[in-house]
Motif scaffolding. Structure first.
Motif, PDB file in Angstrom:
ATOM      1  N   LEU A  96       0.838  -1.192   0.000  1.00 46.62           N
ATOM      2  CA  LEU A  96       0.000   0.000   0.000  1.00 46.62           C
ATOM      3  C   LEU A  96       0.874   1.243   0.000  1.00 46.62           C
ATOM      4  N   GLY A  97       0.568   2.166  -0.864  1.00 48.24           N
ATOM      5  CA  GLY A  97       1.278   3.436  -0.866  1.00 48.24           C
ATOM      6  C   GLY A  97       2.763   3.298  -1.130  1.00 48.24           C
ATOM      7  N   GLY A  98       3.137   2.328  -1.960  1.00 44.67           N
ATOM      8  CA  GLY A  98       4.539   2.174  -2.310  1.00 44.67           C
ATOM      9  C   GLY A  98       5.381   1.449  -1.279  1.00 44.67           C
ATOM     10  N   LYS A  99       4.747   0.830  -0.269  1.00 43.35           N
ATOM     11  CA  LYS A  99       5.520   0.084   0.715  1.00 43.35           C
ATOM     12  C   LYS A  99       4.750  -1.154   1.155  1.00 43.35           C
ATOM     13  N   LEU A 100       5.501  -2.153   1.616  1.00 42.30           N
ATOM     14  CA  LEU A 100       4.907  -3.354   2.199  1.00 42.30           C
ATOM     15  C   LEU A 100       4.662  -3.108   3.678  1.00 42.30           C
ATOM     16  N   ILE A 101       3.516  -3.565   4.158  1.00 39.77           N
ATOM     17  CA  ILE A 101       3.194  -3.415   5.565  1.00 39.77           C
ATOM     18  C   ILE A 101       2.548  -4.705   6.057  1.00 39.77           C
ATOM     19  N   ALA A 102       3.099  -5.258   7.144  1.00 40.23           N
ATOM     20  CA  ALA A 102       2.597  -6.489   7.747  1.00 40.23           C
ATOM     21  C   ALA A 102       2.112  -6.194   9.155  1.00 40.23           C
ATOM     22  N   VAL A 103       0.939  -6.735   9.526  1.00 42.62           N
ATOM     23  CA  VAL A 103       0.372  -6.515  10.858  1.00 42.62           C
ATOM     24  C   VAL A 103       0.003  -7.860  11.468  1.00 42.62           C
ATOM     25  N   GLY A 104      -0.054  -7.896  12.820  1.00 41.20           N
ATOM     26  CA  GLY A 104      -0.385  -9.171  13.423  1.00 41.20           C
ATOM     27  C   GLY A 104      -0.470  -9.164  14.931  1.00 41.20           C
ATOM     28  N   GLN A 105       0.050 -10.234  15.530  1.00 37.34           N
ATOM     29  CA  GLN A 105      -0.086 -10.538  16.950  1.00 37.34           C
ATOM     30  C   GLN A 105       0.587  -9.472  17.815  1.00 37.34           C
ATOM     31  N   ASN A 106      -0.037  -9.188  18.976  1.00 40.19           N
ATOM     32  CA  ASN A 106       0.514  -8.222  19.942  1.00 40.19           C
ATOM     33  C   ASN A 106       0.696  -6.832  19.346  1.00 40.19           C
ATOM     34  N   GLY A 107      -0.147  -6.475  18.380  1.00 45.26           N
ATOM     35  CA  GLY A 107      -0.085  -5.146  17.776  1.00 45.26           C
ATOM     36  C   GLY A 107       1.111  -4.950  16.875  1.00 45.26           C
ATOM     37  N   ALA A 108       1.698  -6.048  16.403  1.00 38.93           N
ATOM     38  CA  ALA A 108       2.904  -5.955  15.572  1.00 38.93           C
ATOM     39  C   ALA A 108       2.616  -5.260  14.252  1.00 38.93           C
ATOM     40  N   ILE A 109       3.498  -4.320  13.883  1.00 39.39           N
ATOM     41  CA  ILE A 109       3.461  -3.662  12.581  1.00 39.39           C
ATOM     42  C   ILE A 109       4.894  -3.585  12.050  1.00 39.39           C
ATOM     43  N   PHE A 110       5.111  -4.108  10.855  1.00 35.50           N
ATOM     44  CA  PHE A 110       6.415  -4.041  10.205  1.00 35.50           C
ATOM     45  C   PHE A 110       6.243  -3.479   8.806  1.00 35.50           C
ATOM     46  N   THR A 111       7.188  -2.649   8.377  1.00 42.50           N
ATOM     47  CA  THR A 111       7.134  -2.063   7.046  1.00 42.50           C
ATOM     48  C   THR A 111       8.437  -2.345   6.307  1.00 42.50           C
ATOM     49  N   SER A 112       8.341  -2.350   4.966  1.00 42.41           N
ATOM     50  CA  SER A 112       9.517  -2.594   4.147  1.00 42.41           C
ATOM     51  C   SER A 112       9.307  -1.983   2.769  1.00 42.41           C
ATOM     52  N   THR A 113      10.380  -1.563   2.161  1.00 40.03           N
ATOM     53  CA  THR A 113      10.320  -1.049   0.790  1.00 40.03           C
ATOM     54  C   THR A 113      10.916  -2.017  -0.220  1.00 40.03           C
ATOM     55  N   ASN A 114      11.536  -3.092   0.284  1.00 38.00           N
ATOM     56  CA  ASN A 114      12.196  -4.027  -0.630  1.00 38.00           C
ATOM     57  C   ASN A 114      11.914  -5.494  -0.329  1.00 38.00           C
ATOM     58  N   ALA A 115      11.087  -5.786   0.687  1.00 36.96           N
ATOM     59  CA  ALA A 115      10.709  -7.138   1.098  1.00 36.96           C
ATOM     60  C   ALA A 115      11.841  -7.883   1.784  1.00 36.96           C
ATOM     61  N   THR A 116      13.016  -7.266   1.894  1.00 42.44           N
ATOM     62  CA  THR A 116      14.162  -7.905   2.546  1.00 42.44           C
ATOM     63  C   THR A 116      14.438  -7.289   3.908  1.00 42.44           C
ATOM     64  N   ASN A 117      14.480  -5.974   3.971  1.00 41.44           N
ATOM     65  CA  ASN A 117      14.732  -5.250   5.224  1.00 41.44           C
ATOM     66  C   ASN A 117      13.407  -4.744   5.786  1.00 41.44           C
ATOM     67  N   TRP A 118      13.114  -5.164   7.016  1.00 36.07           N
ATOM     68  CA  TRP A 118      11.839  -4.820   7.648  1.00 36.07           C
ATOM     69  C   TRP A 118      12.082  -3.989   8.898  1.00 36.07           C
ATOM     70  N   VAL A 119      11.216  -2.984   9.094  1.00 34.35           N
ATOM     71  CA  VAL A 119      11.347  -2.067  10.234  1.00 34.35           C
ATOM     72  C   VAL A 119      10.124  -2.226  11.126  1.00 34.35           C
ATOM     73  N   SER A 120      10.368  -2.428  12.426  1.00 37.33           N
ATOM     74  CA  SER A 120       9.277  -2.537  13.391  1.00 37.33           C
ATOM     75  C   SER A 120       8.741  -1.151  13.728  1.00 37.33           C
ATOM     76  N   GLN A 121       7.418  -1.023  13.716  1.00 39.90           N
ATOM     77  CA  GLN A 121       6.760   0.241  14.049  1.00 39.90           C
ATOM     78  C   GLN A 121       5.984   0.086  15.357  1.00 39.90           C
ATOM     79  N   THR A 122       5.840   1.177  16.085  1.00 38.21           N
ATOM     80  CA  THR A 122       5.111   1.156  17.355  1.00 38.21           C
ATOM     81  C   THR A 122       3.640   1.427  17.107  1.00 38.21           C
ATOM     82  N   SER A 123       2.807   0.455  17.417  1.00 35.36           N
ATOM     83  CA  SER A 123       1.370   0.600  17.155  1.00 35.36           C
ATOM     84  C   SER A 123       0.612   1.198  18.332  1.00 35.36           C
TER      85      SER A 123
END
Length: 365
Positions: free
Chosen positions: A180-207
């Motif tokens: 979405l919006g030019g980036k990958l975003i994964a959501v899940g358990q315990n409010g986990a949110i991770f984003t990536s622009t290349n599918a290899t390097n993922w950054v944890s975000q605070t939800s």
């Protein structure tokens, strides 16, 4: 789609119709649905898999024009309405993730299994480097990304060869992944949110929440994440998230948008919708009448028939002089039915009613 072979469709997101599924999948629990304008794919427990192609069928239609009645046929699409089960089932494990892109339809599920097909009819099985349950898959410009249990992330440039990513990134279940919006975003358990622009390097975000997050969509410049017990988060950059109130404590498991409204579905058949972007089309005054009711002779009544968009909100304004800017607010109105029409009845004391008036509408956020 959902429990007890439930499949529901709606042209507007307001009125929903229960569709009939093939007999071989009537006991299935459908866990995922996706596709494109050519084909929809629905998957579920025990490898249940069915498709709905964008075919057209002729439907008889009656058109009334004054005293003339015209009988004719109209071609309508059957996508999402007529479904065909894939038998025998390619696998017997549960399936959930569905994506379409790069000329393929891709399905993911238990044991790290991936199915792909160019047409939805012939499916090929592939195993990924993980044996975890893959609950979601999305297409992106670099190929496909699938996520699942125990923080599993696998990627593929072509749907055939799959590679593990994010080793040691998290043990939280990454329930859904979207591009979405030019980036990958994964959501899940315990409010986990991770984003990536290349599918290899993922950054944890605070939800800001420890509740499960089940899906994420983007409307205009805002991302929305939904989840357990009515959780709704919003963000304009995917890094800072704000908790929003909803009207339910039921868990919401999937979200979609028509680019203006957020529609979520969840526990016990709950469906919520919210207009995020205001309607751009003006409201039509389809009909108008002024009369004095025999039951209320001291009142003059104005009856409006208005046409708009689903969930559109307007301010009805009135003025006795169209050349001035002194327009008075008469009512705030919202279109809540699928037909996007409504009657509005206004009552005015007879001794204070003007001989004539002008009306117009103002679209509200």
């Amino acid at each position: 789609v959902g429990d007890r072979a439930a499949v529901m469709t709606s042209p507007s997101g307001v009125d929903w119709t229960v569709e009939v599924v093939p007999p071989s999948v009537t006991n299935s629990i459908f866990l995922g649905v996706g596709g494109d304008s050519n084909l929809l794919v629905a998957v579920g427990d025990h490898g249940s898999l069915m498709i709905s192609p964008n075919n057209f069928t002729s439907v008889p239609v009656t058109i009334t024009n004054g005293t003339n009645i015209i009988f004719t046929n109209q071609l309508v699409s059957t996508i999402g309405i007529l479904w065909h089960a894939i038998e025998p089932r390619p696998v017997t494990e549960d399936l959930q993730g569905v994506a379409a892109g790069h000329g393929l339809y891709v399905v993911t599920g238990d044991l790290g299994e991936v199915l792909f097909s160019p047409n939805g009819t012939n499916w090929t099985l592939r195993y990924t480097p993980t044996g975890k349950y893959l609950s979601s898959v999305t297409a992106w410009p670099g190929g496909f990304v699938a996520t699942g249990d125990d923080g599993a992330i696998v990627t593929s440039p072509n749907g055939t060869n799959w590679f593990a990513q994010g080793a040691g990134l998290t043990t939280n279940w990454l329930y859904r992944v979207r591009y979405l919006g030019g980036k990958l975003i994964a959501v899940g358990q315990n409010g986990a949110i991770f984003t990536s622009t290349n599918a290899t390097n993922w950054v944890s975000q605070t939800s800001g929440t420890t509740r499960w997050l089940h899906d994420v969509v983007k409307i205009d410049d805002t991302w929305f994440a939904i989840g357990k017990q009515g959780t709704l988060l919003s963000s304009t950059n995917t890094t800072g998230w704000t908790s929003r109130d909803t009207i339910t404590l039921k868990s919401m498991y999937a979200a979609a948008t028509d680019s203006r409204r957020l529609i979520t579905v969840g526990l016990e058949g709950c469906i919520l919708r919210s207009r995020v972007m205001p309607g751009t089309n003006s409201v039509d005054f389809l009909s108008y009448a002024r009369f004095t009711s025999t039951n209320a002779p001291t009142l003059v009544q104005n009856l409006f028939l208005l046409g708009g968009e689903p969930d559109q909100r307007i301010n009805l304004l009135g003025n006795t002089n169209v050349a001035t800017t002194n327009w008075a607010s008469r009512a705030t109105i919202e279109f809540i039915n699928g037909a996007s029409t409504l009657f509005y009845l206004e009552s005015i004391p007879t001794n204070g009613a003007p001989g004539w008036e002008f009306y117009r509408s103002k679209v509200l956020p």
